[in-house]
Design a protein around this motif. Structure first.
Motif, PDB file in Angstrom:
ATOM      1  N   GLY A 129     124.335  80.801 -77.078  1.00 30.95           N
ATOM      2  CA  GLY A 129     123.377  81.014 -78.146  1.00 30.95           C
ATOM      3  C   GLY A 129     123.263  79.962 -79.225  1.00 30.95           C
ATOM      4  O   GLY A 129     122.391  80.054 -80.091  1.00 30.95           O
TER       5      GLY A 129
ATOM      6  N   SER B 253     116.662  74.867 -78.427  1.00 32.04           N
ATOM      7  CA  SER B 253     116.680  76.046 -77.558  1.00 32.04           C
ATOM      8  C   SER B 253     118.115  76.421 -77.209  1.00 32.04           C
ATOM      9  O   SER B 253     119.055  75.646 -77.409  1.00 32.04           O
ATOM     10  CB  SER B 253     115.876  75.770 -76.280  1.00 32.04           C
ATOM     11  OG  SER B 253     116.419  74.660 -75.570  1.00 32.04           O
TER      12      SER B 253
ATOM     13  N   GLY C 210     120.610  79.653 -74.766  1.00 30.47           N
ATOM     14  CA  GLY C 210     120.644  80.833 -73.917  1.00 30.47           C
ATOM     15  C   GLY C 210     120.716  80.505 -72.435  1.00 30.47           C
ATOM     16  O   GLY C 210     120.399  79.393 -72.009  1.00 30.47           O
ATOM     17  N   TRP C 211     121.112  81.520 -71.664  1.00 30.78           N
ATOM     18  CA  TRP C 211     121.237  81.353 -70.218  1.00 30.78           C
ATOM     19  C   TRP C 211     119.900  81.076 -69.551  1.00 30.78           C
ATOM     20  O   TRP C 211     119.853  80.470 -68.475  1.00 30.78           O
ATOM     21  CB  TRP C 211     121.874  82.598 -69.605  1.00 30.78           C
ATOM     22  CG  TRP C 211     123.348  82.685 -69.856  1.00 30.78           C
ATOM     23  CD1 TRP C 211     123.990  83.505 -70.739  1.00 30.78           C
ATOM     24  CD2 TRP C 211     124.374  81.901 -69.228  1.00 30.78           C
ATOM     25  NE1 TRP C 211     125.352  83.285 -70.714  1.00 30.78           N
ATOM     26  CE2 TRP C 211     125.613  82.299 -69.787  1.00 30.78           C
ATOM     27  CE3 TRP C 211     124.367  80.899 -68.262  1.00 30.78           C
ATOM     28  CZ2 TRP C 211     126.827  81.738 -69.407  1.00 30.78           C
ATOM     29  CZ3 TRP C 211     125.577  80.332 -67.872  1.00 30.78           C
ATOM     30  CH2 TRP C 211     126.787  80.752 -68.437  1.00 30.78           C
ATOM     31  N   HIS C 212     118.804  81.531 -70.171  1.00 30.69           N
ATOM     32  CA  HIS C 212     117.500  81.314 -69.551  1.00 30.69           C
ATOM     33  C   HIS C 212     117.162  79.832 -69.463  1.00 30.69           C
ATOM     34  O   HIS C 212     116.402  79.417 -68.585  1.00 30.69           O
ATOM     35  CB  HIS C 212     116.405  82.064 -70.330  1.00 30.69           C
ATOM     36  CG  HIS C 212     116.103  81.467 -71.672  1.00 30.69           C
ATOM     37  ND1 HIS C 212     116.883  81.714 -72.791  1.00 30.69           N
ATOM     38  CD2 HIS C 212     115.125  80.610 -72.076  1.00 30.69           C
ATOM     39  CE1 HIS C 212     116.379  81.060 -73.825  1.00 30.69           C
ATOM     40  NE2 HIS C 212     115.315  80.381 -73.419  1.00 30.69           N
TER      41      HIS C 212
END
Length: 201
Positions: free
Chosen positions: A84, A92, A94-96
């Protein structure tokens, strides 16, 4: 190239600067991740793969820290972004991001740091040609992971993912910059070695 060797010397630039204690090694690993995070914010927006300063930072970290510390630095960078912290491109996180079109490049960073560090441990970064070749080899590793990953991601998103489309999206626009980075490394690293060696005499 005749003076380049595959026999290890183990000493890389940070070792020459005195980074041998556990605390110094941890500091260098964290600093490498921070440098990569900062370089990720130097962006020319493009989709799906933006032009950033990341790859130069990654290759520089691997070369100056060596294979193990360089790889740990990249793993730390990816892990912090994944949980995060806004340290991936344009803040940016996150895992996405890792699962997205550019995730393969992030994974490639670890392998590129290992390779450039491995070559630096064999003194390739102390010569103009060797340093440039090391950077090009590290760049090739990033593409070797990044392009197939990108192709799959584009297909999942409903975009063309044939070889031509993938190369246009994730390779061809970056070639001039990659060549400039290799040239810069060929000048910067050997000069730095000479300056450090003189200062340590």
């Amino acid at each position: 190239m005749s003076n380049l060797t595959l026999a290890p010397t183990r000493t890389v630039l940070v070792d020459r600067l005195g980074a041998r204690s556990a605390a110094a090694n941890i500091t260098m690993v964290v600093a490498g991740a921070a440098l990569t995070a900062g370089a990720a914010q130097l962006v020319i927006p493009m989709w799906p793969v933006p032009i950033t300063g990341q790859t130069f930072a990654v290759l520089l970290v691997g070369t100056t820290l060596g294979a193990l510390r360089g790889a740990l630095s990249m793993v730390l960078y990816i892990a912090l972004g994944a949980i995060g912290l806004p340290i991936f491109t344009e803040g940016s996180a996150g895992w996405h991001v890792i699962a997205g079109p550019t995730g393969g490049y992030l994974v490639g960073f670890v392998l590129a740091a290992v390779l450039t560090g491995w070559l630096a441990q064999r003194s390739w970064d102390r010569q103009i040609v060797g340093a440039a070749v090391a950077f090009l080899a590290g760049t090739a590793v990033i593409y070797a992971v990044g392009l197939p990953w990108l192709s799959v991601a584009l297909g999942q998103l409903g975009y063309p993912n044939d070889m031509g489309a993938t190369l246009q999206a994730g390779f061809l626009p970056f070639v001039p910059g990659d060549i400039l980075k290799a040239v810069a490394a060929g000048v910067l690293l050997p000069v730095t070695w000479k300056l450090v060696s003189r200062a340590k005499k």
